[in-house]
Design a protein around this motif. Structure first.
Motif, PDB file in Angstrom:
ATOM      1  N   ILE A  65       0.814  -1.232   0.036  1.00 10.71           N
ATOM      2  CA  ILE A  65       0.001  -0.071  -0.062  1.00 10.71           C
ATOM      3  C   ILE A  65       0.984   1.357   0.169  1.00 10.71           C
ATOM      4  N   LEU A  66       0.532   2.191  -0.962  1.00  6.40           N
ATOM      5  CA  LEU A  66       1.492   3.479  -0.879  1.00  6.40           C
ATOM      6  C   LEU A  66       0.272   4.467  -0.932  1.00  6.40           C
ATOM      7  N   PHE A  67       0.789   5.367   0.001  1.00  5.32           N
ATOM      8  CA  PHE A  67      -0.132   6.285   0.284  1.00  5.32           C
ATOM      9  C   PHE A  67       0.454   8.119   0.122  1.00  5.32           C
ATOM     10  N   LYS A  68      -0.131   8.819  -0.520  1.00  8.59           N
ATOM     11  CA  LYS A  68       0.255  10.199  -0.694  1.00  8.59           C
ATOM     12  C   LYS A  68      -0.834  11.118  -0.842  1.00  8.59           C
ATOM     13  N   TYR A  98      -6.970  19.111   0.616  1.00  9.38           N
ATOM     14  CA  TYR A  98      -6.021  18.064   0.377  1.00  9.38           C
ATOM     15  C   TYR A  98      -6.880  16.875  -0.336  1.00  9.38           C
ATOM     16  N   THR A  99      -6.103  16.253  -1.235  1.00  6.39           N
ATOM     17  CA  THR A  99      -6.251  14.923  -2.035  1.00  6.39           C
ATOM     18  C   THR A  99      -5.520  13.849  -1.583  1.00  6.39           C
ATOM     19  N   MET A 100      -6.350  13.073  -1.092  1.00  5.47           N
ATOM     20  CA  MET A 100      -5.260  11.803  -0.751  1.00  5.47           C
ATOM     21  C   MET A 100      -5.648  10.565  -1.711  1.00  5.47           C
ATOM     22  N   THR A 101      -4.572  10.037  -1.997  1.00  4.26           N
ATOM     23  CA  THR A 101      -4.497   8.678  -2.768  1.00  4.26           C
ATOM     24  C   THR A 101      -3.664   7.668  -2.368  1.00  4.26           C
TER      25      THR A 101
END
Length: 582
Positions: free
Chosen positions: A186-189, A199-202
């Motif tokens: 899992i990669l979060f940015k 904010y935009t979270m992906t």
């Protein structure tokens, strides 16, 4: 801070923020507001009797103040400072409550309410927090399919316009997915919009699937903080197509049948349990070691009894994975000749119906849907032999398993003519009949020889078994010759008959006996012959019985006479004995 009065009598206030007095008991006060709503900040100070005015300010990050609103206690007037970001957004009430419309992230500051008297300044700080609920998360960039035992990107979970930033969580069938080396990555940015500061979270998920993931739903959620605390929003479920290799193949016969008979068309279908299923297979027929490459179906047309055997199929690239099925062709029927057959009258026609069956079979012959007592045999064809013959066989042990072959027999013949005449009992007319047989049906035409005129007023009988007649009734005043012409596709036949004038008596010719009457006569003759034979047999039996009786009677008479003779001799001997003794 105490006010100072100049010698000229003007009151000068030196309001120093550092010297302001906080009302005892008033600590940090926080106002939570949703993004876009109106921020309402009460002053939280008791208005003193000698109040001169009230002011609101906010503090920059470096601590310097920025005044934004002023209200006089005497003039009741409100003045708003020239601060661009709050232009037309401020409202200061009589009780010094400050409202800021259309809350923005930039409104998240420390605001201070100030009430000023002649000898003091009172302050009450308020901390503003602004929250923005993020959009519902959605899974984008979805993989078109996943393959078992391979680590592959499943998709991205994205949630936009959040403040403060939130956290994204992945779920499989409702259970949280935790990072696991080689299986779950899992990669979060997160990104912030420089204008809106939202904010935009992906979050990207790489996942190693197994067959257990078939039809399993995957979801994600975003957890964020709002004015009332922590909340969570879930995405829609997504089910992925899972690819996995074939582990087993099966073969079946289409359409499914309880039994297969000769002449049937059968289709072999080979299936693999992989996803996607294999599109090509190798088919192996009985006695053929080399396989046939085909799609998942292979069709056998018009099968014979020798098609019985084991049929197999396998994968193209893995021939050890094979499946087989046994096919038995139970019934084989061959009719010779079959179809439409045209013969000439009088010809011989051998007919054979050959049966080959795996079990006991019955054979039935039909002619024009009427069951025959025996199989047909034609040593000399007649017109009545024409018709539709069917040889049907069935297996007694297999219900519903039947096969039939048909023969359509056409018997052709050139026209044959016989003419007869008969005088009416009244003596006023004569009946002339032209009997014709032939096939195809001949057309009959009457003419009077000499004049050549055609007679159209005729009466015809039904055309049965290649025969019919045409009849005319005439009353000739002089001798005439009538001609009957019969013609079909094979030949034209002509016959003539001389007919005397009605006043001249002549010998009548009997009509032909029709087929129906001929059959009745034959049946009557057979009955008479049977009766005569029966009477002769009865007379013979009676004669034999009488002869045996007479023979037995003569033998008995001889025995009686012999006994009577012996009695007379004995009597004479006794008389002689008496004489001797005397």
């Amino acid at each position: 801070m105490a006010p100072k009065v100049s010698p000229s009598g003007r009151l000068v206030f030196c309001l120093l923020i550092s010297a302001a007095v906080l009302r005892p008991g008033l600590g940090w006060y926080t106002v939570n507001s949703a993004y876009g709503d109106t921020i309402v900040m009460p002053c939280r100070l008791d208005v003193p009797q000698n109040l001169m005015f009230g002011k609101w300010k906010y503090e920059k990050p470096d601590g310097s103040p920025v005044f934004i609103a002023f209200r006089s206690s005497t003039k009741k007037s409100v003045q708003y400072d020239d601060v661009p970001e709050y232009k037309d957004r401020l409202s200061l009430s009589e009780n010094y409550t400050l409202s800021i419309s259309n809350a923005k992230i930039s409104d998240e500051k420390r605001f201070v309410c100030m009430l000023v008297t002649e000898d003091n300044v009172f302050e009450a700080p308020t901390l503003v927090k602004v929250f923005k609920q993020p959009s519902q998360p959605e899974i984008v960039n979805k993989a078109p399919y996943l393959e078992t035992e391979q680590l592959k990107k499943l998709g991205d979970c994205i949630s936009r316009d959040s403040y403060p930033d939130g956290n994204i969580t992945w779920y499989r069938n409702g259970k949280v997915l935790q990072p696991l080396i080689g299986e779950v990555v899992i990669l979060f940015k997160k990104e912030i919009d420089p204008v809106t500061q939202l904010y935009t979270m992906t979050s990207s998920l790489e996942y190693k699937t197994t067959k257990a993931d078939i039809q399993m739903p995957f979801t994600c959620s975003v957890t964020y903080y709002g004015p009332s605390g922590q909340k969570t929003i879930h995405s829609e479920q997504v089910v992925f197509d899972i690819y996995y290799p074939t582990e087993q193949v099966t073969i079946q016969v289409l359409p499914p049948k309880n039994a297969i008979k000769e002449g049937d068309n059968i289709t072999l279908q080979c299936l693999g349990n992989g996803n996607p299923p294999p599109e090509e297979f190798m088919f192996y027929l009985p006695g053929q070691p080399e396989g046939i490459r085909s799609s998942n179906t292979y069709t056998l047309t018009d099968v014979r009894r020798n098609a019985t055997g084991d049929y197999k199929c396998s994968l193209i690239d893995k021939k050890s994975m094979i499946a087989s099925t046994a096919i038995t062709v139970h019934l084989d029927l061959s009719l010779n000749p079959s179809g439409e057959v045209t013969k000439q009258i009088g010809d011989a026609l051998p007919v054979s119906c050959t049966i080959s069956a795996s079990k006991n079979a019955t054979v039935v012959w039909m002619k024009d849907n009427i069951r025959l007592r025996s199989s047909p045999s034609f040593s000399s064809l007649h017109y009545q032999d024409a018709g539709n013959y069917v040889c049907e066989t069935a297996l007694q042990e297999v219900e519903g398993l039947k096969k039939r072959e048909s023969l359509t027999l056409i018997v052709e013949g050139k026209p044959q003519i016989k003419m007869t005449k008969k005088t009416d009992p009244s003596g006023l007319s004569k009946t002339i009949i032209c009997h014709v047989e032939g096939f195809p049906k001949p057309a009959i035409q009457w003419t009077i020889t000499g004049s050549g005129s055609v007679i159209n007023q005729t009466e015809e009988s039904p055309y049965i078994n290649g025969r019919y007649y045409s009849k005319i009734i005439i009353s000739p005043e002089e001798n005439v010759t009538l001609t009957c012409t019969a013609e079909n596709q094979l030949e034209r036949t002509v016959n003539s008959l001389n007919v005397s004038a009605i006043s001249i008596p002549e010998h009548d010719e009997a009509d032909d006996i029709s087929d129906e009457n001929r059959e009745k006569v034959n049946d009557q003759a057979k009955l008479i012959v049977g009766i005569v034979v029966g009477l002769l047999l009865a007379a013979l039996v009676a004669g034999v019985v009488y002869w045996l009786y007479m023979k037995k009677s003569k033998t008995a008479s001889k025995h009686v006479n012999k006994d009577l003779g012996n009695m007379e001799e004995n009597k004479k001997l006794e008389e002689n004995n008496h004489k001797t003794e005397a």
